[in-house]
Scaffold this motif. Structure first.
Motif, PDB file in Angstrom:
ATOM      1  N   GLU A   1       0.233  -0.221  -7.838  1.00  0.00           N
ATOM      2  CA  GLU A   1       1.599   0.497  -7.958  1.00  0.00           C
ATOM      3  C   GLU A   1       2.178   0.270  -9.132  1.00  0.00           C
ATOM      4  OE1 GLU A   1       3.710  -1.125  -4.501  1.00  0.00           O
ATOM      5  OE2 GLU A   1       2.444  -0.002  -2.940  1.00  0.00           O
TER       6      GLU A   1
ATOM      7  N   ILE B   1       1.219   2.930 -11.536  1.00  0.00           N
ATOM      8  CA  ILE B   1       1.633   4.371 -11.656  1.00  0.00           C
ATOM      9  C   ILE B   1       3.061   4.381 -11.433  1.00  0.00           C
ATOM     10  CG2 ILE B   1      -0.530   5.102 -10.324  1.00  0.00           C
ATOM     11  CD1 ILE B   1       1.158   5.128  -7.906  1.00  0.00           C
TER      12      ILE B   1
ATOM     13  N   ARG C   1       6.069   8.091 -11.536  1.00  0.00           N
ATOM     14  CA  ARG C   1       6.708   8.068 -10.223  1.00  0.00           C
ATOM     15  C   ARG C   1       7.986   9.015 -10.564  1.00  0.00           C
ATOM     16  NH1 ARG C   1       5.693   4.629  -5.967  1.00  0.00           N
ATOM     17  NH2 ARG C   1       7.198   5.863  -4.890  1.00  0.00           N
TER      18      ARG C   1
ATOM     19  N   VAL D   1       4.153  11.774 -10.150  1.00  0.00           N
ATOM     20  CA  VAL D   1       3.876  11.468  -8.725  1.00  0.00           C
ATOM     21  C   VAL D   1       4.933  11.637  -7.893  1.00  0.00           C
ATOM     22  CG1 VAL D   1       2.506   9.876  -7.118  1.00  0.00           C
ATOM     23  CG2 VAL D   1       1.975  10.306  -9.712  1.00  0.00           C
TER      24      VAL D   1
ATOM     25  N   LEU E   1       2.297  10.515  -3.022  1.00  0.00           N
ATOM     26  CA  LEU E   1       1.729   9.354  -2.834  1.00  0.00           C
ATOM     27  C   LEU E   1       1.492   8.914  -1.522  1.00  0.00           C
ATOM     28  CD1 LEU E   1       0.915   6.664  -4.732  1.00  0.00           C
ATOM     29  CD2 LEU E   1       3.306   5.697  -4.188  1.00  0.00           C
TER      30      LEU E   1
ATOM     31  N   SER F   1      -6.310   5.759  -2.030  1.00  0.00           N
ATOM     32  CA  SER F   1      -5.714   5.005  -3.462  1.00  0.00           C
ATOM     33  C   SER F   1      -6.135   3.495  -2.808  1.00  0.00           C
ATOM     34  CB  SER F   1      -4.351   5.154  -3.513  1.00  0.00           C
ATOM     35  OG  SER F   1      -4.071   6.165  -4.132  1.00  0.00           O
TER      36      SER F   1
ATOM     37  N   CYS G   1      -3.760  16.090  -6.387  1.00  0.00           N
ATOM     38  CA  CYS G   1      -3.964  14.654  -6.955  1.00  0.00           C
ATOM     39  C   CYS G   1      -3.097  14.864  -8.479  1.00  0.00           C
ATOM     40  CB  CYS G   1      -4.965  14.005  -6.751  1.00  0.00           C
ATOM     41  SG  CYS G   1      -4.957  12.322  -7.606  1.00  0.00           S
TER      42      CYS G   1
ATOM     43  N   LEU H   1      -2.031   9.604 -11.137  1.00  0.00           N
ATOM     44  CA  LEU H   1      -2.692   9.146  -9.851  1.00  0.00           C
ATOM     45  C   LEU H   1      -4.067   8.956 -10.019  1.00  0.00           C
ATOM     46  CD1 LEU H   1      -2.203   7.745  -7.172  1.00  0.00           C
ATOM     47  CD2 LEU H   1      -2.043  10.018  -6.153  1.00  0.00           C
TER      48      LEU H   1
END
Length: 713
Positions: free
Chosen positions: A605, A608, A612, A634, A639, A646, A677, A681
């Motif tokens: 997390e 990425i 976000r 993303v 997500l 993921s 996607c 990501l």
């Protein structure tokens, strides 16, 4: 006289006179001067016209003179004579019998036919020309003059040819004789060597022994010259344009064949020694590959055969048994990513096609400045069998798309794209990240397989080369060249390696990578998560056929259920045995669906987080219009929709790190990018799959084309 000429015209073989070819070997050196003009062609004003005219005229005049002398002597000298003046017919008693041709001319040489020792006559006296000449010493003077002229002709011509051979540096330890002296660059050292070689043959002391040896080597020379002309003709090279109007390549082939036949008929053991020496010298040149380019007919023949086979191959339909991973490798300048070059070369050398692609995206003028030849020399020096192609492109995606569409020839066309992992995907421009992922999209759309290689230390050695080439740390003496085939190479300057816009040369010291070392008895772990046609299993099989990977054991990991673990394993073992793949072990993974560890999930997390969408950019689950301008961002909705996938990627990485701590190579099925996607990501997935691995990791995915078959015929 007519009677004597007719009698001498017919053969009369006698015991002790030797076979025909023994006599031919002794006579042959009298006709070996036809190469004298060719040997000194560099000293002729117009060799193109002078050599044919001079050679043919010399052969004609020599033939006429030899035939005239033979006919003259054969018309006035009988075969056998005693040399005794008392053997005339009138002095003999009437009861004596007179036999032979001499009786008609008043001489009785009957005892010669009865076994007496007769020292005179055409069949006995080797100095018969002195007896029939008007002035005997003139014959001796002519013999000495002819011998000296022939010896001087070869004493002058042979050292010049040998001097050129020494200057080409084809063979070792003979460069000493390449030096010339004076205005005409005379090879004085080669003259001295030739003198001592001639002296060694003279010391043999028997012309009957020397003549067959000389004839043998000259026949070998004629055979090679004739065959070279024939070979140059059948290659249809536009550069082969013989000016002699009566030239025919079949005549050249006949000359080569008859020369070889005569070699074995004259002295078979000398012919065997000569051919052994020729094959040894040819093998040495073929192995060493000296940097000499004569534009030989071998090059023309290679081109013709390659062209013919390529065209013929285009008409053959593809079959799974003949599948080969033909790789287009995005290396940039190969000197900057040697590990990627070495890895692909490990399973393509002498097996399939490899093309190193270099895409110039910054400076359009750099295409003309970059030296393609030096990079090809670097590949050859590294013993990598690969082509190199360079082109301009607005982006990586644009350049890769052009390469995939245009690279190759007929069936010799890439079917797999190999690229390095983008290690700076978090720090790079988001447009560059989007471009990288879209390149993978386009590769699958082009029906290509994809391989992505990742190494813990990275693939690009630009910064290392900059440090090594720093002027403040330059050594006093340049490092020695480390190329096994003595290929001359140069190194890229720091600025060249940094901006990739200048001419890239060859580093003076070849960079050693892990793929050049023996891998020992470690394992090659294959995580076959999804069926891609078999490419994931074919690559490790090709690797383990190599000398450096031969002792590695292949382990295959597949996903299964705890309840059916034995059935899944047996089914997979049976499948691999049907494919005739040598796999050491099959391991069924039963805990891949467990949730990953909290710290692993937190690391994912965090990777990425910079991509976000902020809370203010999302209202009620509706994505802000700015998302369309930044497709790499993303959203929470995306997500959440892909959270399960993921977590599985993160969990699989934990399994890989647990089972493959000591592996030499880890091969993992590459996830297929999806339209829903975001690129950031997707890169996070790839990063998570290969995170923390100390060995090279290969993400691979075929194009669903079957590359393995059950059938052996």
């Amino acid at each position: 006289m007519r009677e004597i000429f007719i009698d001498n015209l017919l053969p009369d073989k006698r015991s002790g006179s030797g076979v025909f070819f023994d006599n031919f070997a002794i006579f042959f050196p009298s006709a070996i001067g036809i190469l004298s003009g060719a040997n000194i062609s560099g000293d002729l004003k117009d060799p193109e016209h002078a050599i044919p005219k001079g050679t043919l005229l010399a052969i004609l005049l020599t033939t006429i003179s030899y035939l005239a002398i033979s006919a003259t002597v054969g018309s006035c000298v009988i075969r056998d004579a005693t040399g005794d003046l008392n053997d005339s017919v009138p002095l003999l008693n009437g009861s004596d019998v007179c036999e032979g041709l001499g009786c008609g001319f008043g001489w009785n040489f009957t005892r010669c036919s009865q076994g007496a020792d007769c020292m005179y006559g055409l069949a006995q006296d080797r100095q018969v020309l002195r007896l029939v000449s008007g002035f005997g010493p003139l014959i001796l003077a002519g013999i000495f003059a002819a011998s000296l002229s022939s010896a001087l002709a070869f004493l002058v011509s042979a050292p010049k040819v040998f001097q050129c051979l020494c200057r080409d540096k084809i063979y070792p330890y003979i460069g000493f004789f390449a030096k010339g002296y004076g205005k005409n660059d005379e090879p004085l050292r080669a003259y001295v060597l030739t003198y001592f070689i001639a002296l060694a043959f003279i010391l043999i002391g028997s012309l009957d022994v020397i003549a067959p040896l000389i004839s043998n080597f000259f026949l070998c020379s004629y055979a090679l010259i004739n065959f070279s002309c024939f070979h140059a003709s059948i290659t249809n090279s536009p550069g082969w344009r013989p000016s002699f109007r009566y030239y025919n390549h079949w005549t050249a082939l006949f000359g080569a064949i008859i020369s070889v036949v005569l070699m074995f008929l004259l002295t078979w053991w000398a012919a065997l020694i000569t051919f052994s020496l020729i094959l040894f010298l040819l093998g040495y040149v073929t192995y060493k590959k000296p940097e000499v380019n004569w534009g030989s007919s071998v090059q023309a023949s290679t081109y013709k055969m390659a062209l013919s086979y390529s065209v013929s191959l285009s008409g053959v339909e593809d079959h799974v048994k003949n599948y080969r991973p033909q790789c287009l490798v995005l290396t940039g300048p190969p000197v900057l990513r040697p590990a990627l070059v070495d890895f692909v070369g490990s399973f393509t050398k002498n097996i399939s096609l490899m093309i190193c692609g270099d895409i110039l995206m910054e400076d359009k003028m750099a295409l003309a400045q970059r030296s393609t030849d030096s990079l090809v020399k670097w590949l050859n020096c590294r013993k990598v069998r690969s082509f190199y192609t360079l082109l301009n492109g607005d982006s990586l995606r644009d350049g890769a798309r052009t390469l995939m569409q245009a690279t190759g020839l007929g069936k010799l066309k890439p079917n797999t794209l190999v690229m390095g992992f983008k290690t700076n995907w978090r720090e790079c421009s988001p447009y560059s990240l989007e471009d990288y992922v879209n390149t993978i999209y386009d590769t699958f759309d082009a029906n290509y397989g994809v391989c992505i290689l990742r190494m813990m230390e990275g693939l690009d050695i630009t910064e290392e080369m900059l440090c090594e080439d720093n002027a403040a740390f330059e050594p006093d003496e340049p490092p020695q060249q480390q190329c096994t085939d003595d290929t001359a190479s140069t190194a890229p300057s720091p600025s060249d390696a940094h901006n990739s816009q200048q001419d890239h040369h060859i580093p003076s010291n070849q960079t050693t990578t892990v793929f050049q070392n023996k891998q020992g008895k470690r394992t090659v772990d294959v995580y076959w998560i999804s069926d891609d046609g078999g490419l994931t299993l074919l690559i490790p099989y090709l690797l383990t056929r190599r000398k450096r990977w031969r002792h590695c054991k292949v382990r295959v990991f597949v996903v299964g259920q705890q309840q059916t673990i034995e059935e899944d394993r047996k089914e997979m073992v049976c499948l691999l045995q049907s494919f005739r793949l040598d796999v050491h072990d099959v391991i069924v993974i039963t805990d891949s669906e467990r949730p990953p560890l909290a710290k692993s999930l937190m690391r994912f997390e965090n990777s990425i987080a910079p991509f976000r969408l902020r809370s203010g950019e999302q209202e009620g689950g509706i994505v802000h219009p700015g998302k369309a301008e930044s497709p790499w961002r993303v959203s929470d909705k995306e997500l959440d929709a892909l959270r399960l996938k993921s977590e599985r990627k993160v969990r699989l990485n934990e399994i890989i790190r647990r089972n493959s701590k000591h592996a030499a190579l880890v091969i993992v099925s590459l996830p297929v990018p999806q339209s829903d996607c975001p690129s950031s990501l997707y890169m996070a997935w790839l990063d998570s799959l290969t995170f923390g691995l100390h060995c090279p990791a290969l993400l691979i995915r075929g194009n669903q084309q079957d590359v393995l078959t059950f059938y052996c015929q």
